[in-house]
Design an enzyme around this catalytic site. Structure first.
Site, PDB file in Angstrom:
ATOM      1  N   TYR A   1      38.540  41.598  24.448  1.00  0.00           N
ATOM      2  CA  TYR A   1      37.848  41.210  25.676  1.00  0.00           C
ATOM      3  C   TYR A   1      37.349  42.436  26.439  1.00  0.00           C
ATOM      4  O   TYR A   1      36.212  42.479  26.908  1.00  0.00           O
ATOM      5  CB  TYR A   1      38.789  40.382  26.548  1.00  0.00           C
ATOM      6  CG  TYR A   1      38.173  39.870  27.819  1.00  0.00           C
ATOM      7  CD1 TYR A   1      37.234  38.838  27.801  1.00  0.00           C
ATOM      8  CD2 TYR A   1      38.524  40.416  29.054  1.00  0.00           C
ATOM      9  CE1 TYR A   1      36.660  38.363  28.970  1.00  0.00           C
ATOM     10  CE2 TYR A   1      37.961  39.943  30.231  1.00  0.00           C
ATOM     11  CZ  TYR A   1      37.026  38.924  30.180  1.00  0.00           C
ATOM     12  OH  TYR A   1      36.460  38.460  31.341  1.00  0.00           O
TER      13      TYR A   1
ATOM     14  N   ALA B   1      40.592  36.494  38.029  1.00  0.00           N
ATOM     15  CA  ALA B   1      40.105  35.447  38.930  1.00  0.00           C
ATOM     16  C   ALA B   1      40.787  34.118  38.639  1.00  0.00           C
ATOM     17  O   ALA B   1      41.165  33.826  37.501  1.00  0.00           O
ATOM     18  CB  ALA B   1      38.592  35.301  38.795  1.00  0.00           C
TER      19      ALA B   1
ATOM     20  N   ASN C   1      26.402  34.679  33.227  1.00  0.00           N
ATOM     21  CA  ASN C   1      27.818  34.471  33.512  1.00  0.00           C
ATOM     22  C   ASN C   1      28.594  33.896  32.328  1.00  0.00           C
ATOM     23  O   ASN C   1      29.821  34.036  32.283  1.00  0.00           O
ATOM     24  CB  ASN C   1      27.959  33.535  34.714  1.00  0.00           C
ATOM     25  CG  ASN C   1      29.392  33.175  34.995  1.00  0.00           C
ATOM     26  OD1 ASN C   1      30.169  33.984  35.501  1.00  0.00           O
ATOM     27  ND2 ASN C   1      29.773  31.951  34.638  1.00  0.00           N
TER      28      ASN C   1
ATOM     29  N   LYS D   1      33.460  43.529  27.487  1.00  0.00           N
ATOM     30  CA  LYS D   1      33.035  43.735  28.867  1.00  0.00           C
ATOM     31  C   LYS D   1      32.619  45.185  29.115  1.00  0.00           C
ATOM     32  O   LYS D   1      31.753  45.448  29.966  1.00  0.00           O
ATOM     33  CB  LYS D   1      34.133  43.305  29.832  1.00  0.00           C
ATOM     34  CG  LYS D   1      34.360  41.804  29.854  1.00  0.00           C
ATOM     35  CD  LYS D   1      33.089  41.029  30.231  1.00  0.00           C
ATOM     36  CE  LYS D   1      33.317  39.540  30.345  1.00  0.00           C
ATOM     37  NZ  LYS D   1      32.113  38.804  30.778  1.00  0.00           N
TER      38      LYS D   1
END
Length: 253
Positions: free
Chosen positions: A147, A180, A82, A151
């Site tokens: 980013y 999130a 994570n 990912k």
């Protein structure tokens, strides 16, 4: 799934001291797992979680942390990759050094943790790796070039690892959250010219009209890590309020 479905299993969660990682660690522990939180600053981690200092950008640090988990608990069954960092801007806006720094944490950090964990996971009857990916891997988001690229690599890595390790009894999956409600988003909002307007814009681009909660992502991770998901591997599970697949009409139409 029940409160005891992880009983007897040992899990390690990188980046587990806040946000999605902390919610995941707490949920796995509630469901019976012994959970180690691997983080740069695990000082605020409370029992029954055990905090271990770990820098995923340093191979020795990762190997030491995984070794401490196995040395203390005798096994490792679940790895949740994570730990990650954010980045803003178009392809022009970040230096080579920043591209390398983000990929080193977001992608190679998962490689380091997985590489250290695999010898122990091979001895587990319920081995699972779950990687935290992002909607940025599958949707073109403005001002997220670096980013998104990192990912996208995580998504491809997840599928390749699933193929490599399936016959060893190790399942590999990832979650792809929408935006999130985490400390990283809070930091972005705090420096925005109009934080309220920026938050409203982030909420509006998700079809269900709000930010994704950390506990919702944690629930998806727990499913993928659970022995109940024994036939699930190579999957990217979206937790994004429908952002990846839904195309709603504007409200009122």
């Amino acid at each position: 799934m029940s409160n005891g479905d992880f009983a007897g299993l040992v899990a390690a969660v990188t980046g587990g001291a806040s946000g999605i990682g902390l919610a995941t660690a707490q949920l796995l522990a509630q469901r019976g797992a012994t959970v180690a939180v691997l983080d740069l600053k695990p000082d605020n981690v409370d029992a029954p979680l055990r905090g271990i200092v770990c820098d995923v950008s340093d191979d020795d640090s990762v190997r030491d942390a995984i070794g401490e988990v196995v040395g203390r608990h005798g096994a490792l069954d679940i790895l949740v990759n994570n730990a990650g960092i954010g980045a803003q801007g178009s392809v022009e806006d970040n230096s080579d050094a920043e591209w390398q720094r983000v990929f080193d944490v977001n992608v190679i950090g998962m490689v380091r943790a997985s590489r250290a964990a695999l010898p122990h996971l091979r001895r587990s009857a319920h081995a699972a790796i779950v990687n935290t990916c992002s909607i940025a891997a599958t949707a073109g988001l403005p001002q997220r070039a670096l980013y998104s690229a990192s990912k996208g690599a995580v998504l491809a890595l997840t599928r390749a690892m699933a193929a490599d390790h399936l016959r060893e009894g190790i399942r590999v999956n990832c979650v792809t959250p929408g935006t999130a409600d985490t400390p990283w988003i809070d930091r972005l909002l705090s420096v925005a010219p109009d934080p309220a307007a920026e938050r409203a814009a982030l909420e509006a681009r998700q079809p269900h009209g709000r930010l994704v909660r950390a506990d919702e992502v944690a629930a998806a991770i727990a499913y993928l890590a659970s022995p109940a998901a024994g036939s699930t591997t190579g999957v990217d599970l979206a937790v994004d309020g429908g952002m990846a697949g839904l195309r709603l009409r504007p409200a009122g139409q």
